[in-house]
Write a protein that holds these residues in place. Structure first.
Motif, PDB file in Angstrom:
ATOM      1  N   HIS A 148       0.853  -1.181   0.000  1.00 26.50           N
ATOM      2  CA  HIS A 148       0.000   0.000   0.000  1.00 26.50           C
ATOM      3  C   HIS A 148       0.893   1.237   0.000  1.00 26.50           C
ATOM      4  CE1 HIS A 148      -3.302   2.555   0.238  1.00 26.50           C
ATOM      5  NE2 HIS A 148      -3.631   2.470   1.511  1.00 26.50           N
ATOM      6  N   ALA A 149       1.837   1.204  -0.929  1.00 28.03           N
ATOM      7  CA  ALA A 149       2.752   2.315  -1.137  1.00 28.03           C
ATOM      8  C   ALA A 149       2.481   2.813  -2.541  1.00 28.03           C
ATOM      9  CB  ALA A 149       4.200   1.858  -0.990  1.00 28.03           C
ATOM     10  N   PRO A 150       1.718   3.885  -2.687  1.00 30.02           N
ATOM     11  CA  PRO A 150       1.139   4.190  -3.986  1.00 30.02           C
ATOM     12  C   PRO A 150       2.072   4.823  -5.012  1.00 30.02           C
ATOM     13  CG  PRO A 150       0.454   5.806  -2.353  1.00 30.02           C
ATOM     14  CD  PRO A 150       1.213   4.759  -1.624  1.00 30.02           C
ATOM     15  N   GLN A 151       3.357   4.963  -4.679  1.00 34.06           N
ATOM     16  CA  GLN A 151       4.254   5.533  -5.669  1.00 34.06           C
ATOM     17  C   GLN A 151       4.697   4.466  -6.667  1.00 34.06           C
ATOM     18  OE1 GLN A 151       4.624   5.609  -2.379  1.00 34.06           O
ATOM     19  NE2 GLN A 151       5.176   7.642  -1.628  1.00 34.06           N
ATOM     20  N   VAL A 152       4.720   4.834  -7.930  1.00 34.84           N
ATOM     21  CA  VAL A 152       5.078   3.894  -8.997  1.00 34.84           C
ATOM     22  C   VAL A 152       6.466   3.322  -8.771  1.00 34.84           C
ATOM     23  CG1 VAL A 152       5.514   3.671 -11.475  1.00 34.84           C
ATOM     24  CG2 VAL A 152       3.596   5.074 -10.667  1.00 34.84           C
ATOM     25  N   ARG A 153       7.417   4.144  -8.334  1.00 39.07           N
ATOM     26  CA  ARG A 153       8.802   3.677  -8.233  1.00 39.07           C
ATOM     27  C   ARG A 153       8.992   2.596  -7.168  1.00 39.07           C
ATOM     28  NH1 ARG A 153       8.498   8.943  -6.868  1.00 39.07           N
ATOM     29  NH2 ARG A 153       8.903   9.589  -4.701  1.00 39.07           N
ATOM     30  N   VAL A 154       8.057   2.490  -6.210  1.00 42.50           N
ATOM     31  CA  VAL A 154       8.153   1.417  -5.215  1.00 42.50           C
ATOM     32  C   VAL A 154       8.101   0.058  -5.910  1.00 42.50           C
ATOM     33  CG1 VAL A 154       7.015   0.312  -3.248  1.00 42.50           C
ATOM     34  CG2 VAL A 154       7.201   2.808  -3.347  1.00 42.50           C
ATOM     35  N   PHE A 155       7.230  -0.077  -6.894  1.00 42.67           N
ATOM     36  CA  PHE A 155       7.087  -1.352  -7.588  1.00 42.67           C
ATOM     37  C   PHE A 155       8.286  -1.631  -8.491  1.00 42.67           C
ATOM     38  CE2 PHE A 155       2.899  -0.208  -6.238  1.00 42.67           C
ATOM     39  CZ  PHE A 155       2.379  -1.411  -5.797  1.00 42.67           C
ATOM     40  N   ASP A 156       8.925  -0.567  -9.003  1.00 45.45           N
ATOM     41  CA  ASP A 156      10.146  -0.758  -9.779  1.00 45.45           C
ATOM     42  C   ASP A 156      11.239  -1.361  -8.898  1.00 45.45           C
ATOM     43  OD1 ASP A 156       8.858   0.355 -11.952  1.00 45.45           O
ATOM     44  OD2 ASP A 156       9.639   2.377 -11.573  1.00 45.45           O
ATOM     45  N   VAL A 157      11.364  -0.861  -7.677  1.00 45.62           N
ATOM     46  CA  VAL A 157      12.378  -1.379  -6.748  1.00 45.62           C
ATOM     47  C   VAL A 157      12.047  -2.812  -6.338  1.00 45.62           C
ATOM     48  CG1 VAL A 157      13.434  -1.084  -4.472  1.00 45.62           C
ATOM     49  CG2 VAL A 157      12.967   0.919  -5.891  1.00 45.62           C
ATOM     50  N   LEU A 158      10.766  -3.096  -6.063  1.00 40.36           N
ATOM     51  CA  LEU A 158      10.374  -4.449  -5.671  1.00 40.36           C
ATOM     52  C   LEU A 158      10.691  -5.462  -6.760  1.00 40.36           C
ATOM     53  CD1 LEU A 158       6.943  -3.797  -3.914  1.00 40.36           C
ATOM     54  CD2 LEU A 158       9.050  -4.576  -2.830  1.00 40.36           C
ATOM     55  N   ALA A 159      10.503  -5.067  -8.011  1.00 42.36           N
ATOM     56  CA  ALA A 159      10.819  -5.971  -9.122  1.00 42.36           C
ATOM     57  C   ALA A 159      12.302  -6.305  -9.141  1.00 42.36           C
ATOM     58  CB  ALA A 159      10.393  -5.338 -10.446  1.00 42.36           C
TER      59      ALA A 159
END
Length: 355
Positions: free
Chosen positions: A140-151
């Motif tokens: 529930h971290a709505p910034q797009v770049r969070v998902f880039d880092v998780l990937a």
């Protein structure tokens, strides 16, 4: 020296150490394997035996060691939540809804807040949750770049984004677009043709989704679009924006991406001397409890956070392969989850001069 599994637990010992599974087995006059089966909900245990074990647990104040059980069963019954913001109504309500939905399935929720989106901050949060042996993650971290880092981290448990269509639940992400479209169409139905949008921060998934819904509604109605004003979700920003916008007033309605900014706009426009909603209509998004107490009371988009939490937890547990809870074959009704417009007194027909 005490050897685990030997001797009995006396009243004095209860004050110095906790009971073990073997203590429970002796008190219930069963094998420790039977106690383990009771703890794991095994269906082969007779009701009378189960009750005897439960009574022994209560008498000895036995508490299962969740970490040890996780090593044996590979089930910690715990989900992790990565939070990118806190304190505001939306994130707080979403977290509460997730926790309630998880408890209904016999799971606990543990969360980690990230104060920024640097890779090392996100990595530390994920590692902290993995040390809790979480079976899956809800982001529930709505910034797009969070998902880039998780990937890039190659997370080794299932995870999904609460509002991400790409790595999450597409229906929930689409709810944001749909809600923004509905509230913009409400303004259009009142005759407004010059509608401003005060958006959330750049790179935030929810802000981008709500802006898309606004633009889709204007495009479908063949109305002019304007560059959005990028806000920060706060009422203070809404107030400052209103004081600035009141100097030109070449519009008749404003759609704010959340209620806090919308309430700040109402305050600022009133202080600037505008007659709301006769001269100007303002709408928000979320339907926070204070929305009905604004002056005038705020027209907004209501979100069913309980339904969102239930949908997200089900999707994650399905990905984990957790067994369904009793009665869970009943789906969450779509009509109970999708956003809806709540019309209050902050909207009115557009002034005649603007039609």
């Amino acid at each position: 020296m005490h050897i685990e599994g030997e001797g009995t637990v006396t009243a004095g010992e209860e004050r110095t150490r906790t009971a073990s599974i073997r203590d429970v087995a002796r008190a219930a006059d069963v094998s420790y394997q039977t106690v383990s089966r009771v703890l794991n909900g095994h269906p082969s245990i007779r009701p009378a035996t189960k009750q005897r074990v439960l009574d022994a647990m209560a008498e000895l104040r036995y508490r299962p060691n969740q970490a040890a059980r996780a090593l044996v069963t590979s089930r910690s019954r715990t989900l992790g939540v990565v939070l990118g913001s806190r304190g505001e109504y939306g994130p707080t309500s979403s977290l509460a809804a997730l926790e309630d939905a998880a408890r209904e399935r016999g799971y606990w929720v543990t969360s980690a807040y990230i104060s920024d989106t640097r890779p090392e901050t996100i990595r530390a949060a994920v590692e902290h949750l993995r040390r809790q042996s979480v079976e899956g993650l809800i982001v529930h971290a709505p910034q797009v770049r969070v998902f880039d880092v998780l990937a890039e981290l190659d997370v080794d448990v299932p995870y999904l984004g609460l509002h991400s269509a790409e790595r999450g639940i597409a229906e929930i992400a689409e709810d944001q677009v749909h809600g923004a479209r509905l509230i913009t169409e409400h303004l259009i139905s009142l005759g407004h043709v010059e509608i401003l949008h005060v958006a959330g921060p750049q790179d935030w998934i929810e802000a981008e989704s709500r802006m898309r819904g606004y633009l889709h509604a204007l495009s479908d109605a063949d109305l002019p679009t304007r560059p959005p004003i990028l806000g920060d979700w706060t009422g203070d920003f809404g107030y400052r924006a209103a004081m600035e916008l009141s100097r030109r007033l070449d519009f008749t309605a404003v759609f704010a991406a959340n209620d806090a900014m919308a309430l700040g706009l109402l305050h600022g426009f009133r202080d600037a001397g505008l007659d709301l909603p006769r001269q100007l209509s303002v709408v928000g998004f979320d339907d926070i409890p204070l929305a009905r107490h604004g002056w005038p009371p705020l027209t907004t988009v209501h979100q069913n956070f309980t339904g969102l939490g239930e949908r997200a937890v089900r999707a994650l547990l399905d990905a984990i392969g957790a067994p369904a809870a009793e009665g869970e074959d009943m789906p969450v009704e779509a009509s109970d989850v999708v956003p809806r417009v709540v019309v209050r007194e902050s909207t009115a027909p557009a002034p005649l001069r603007a039609r």
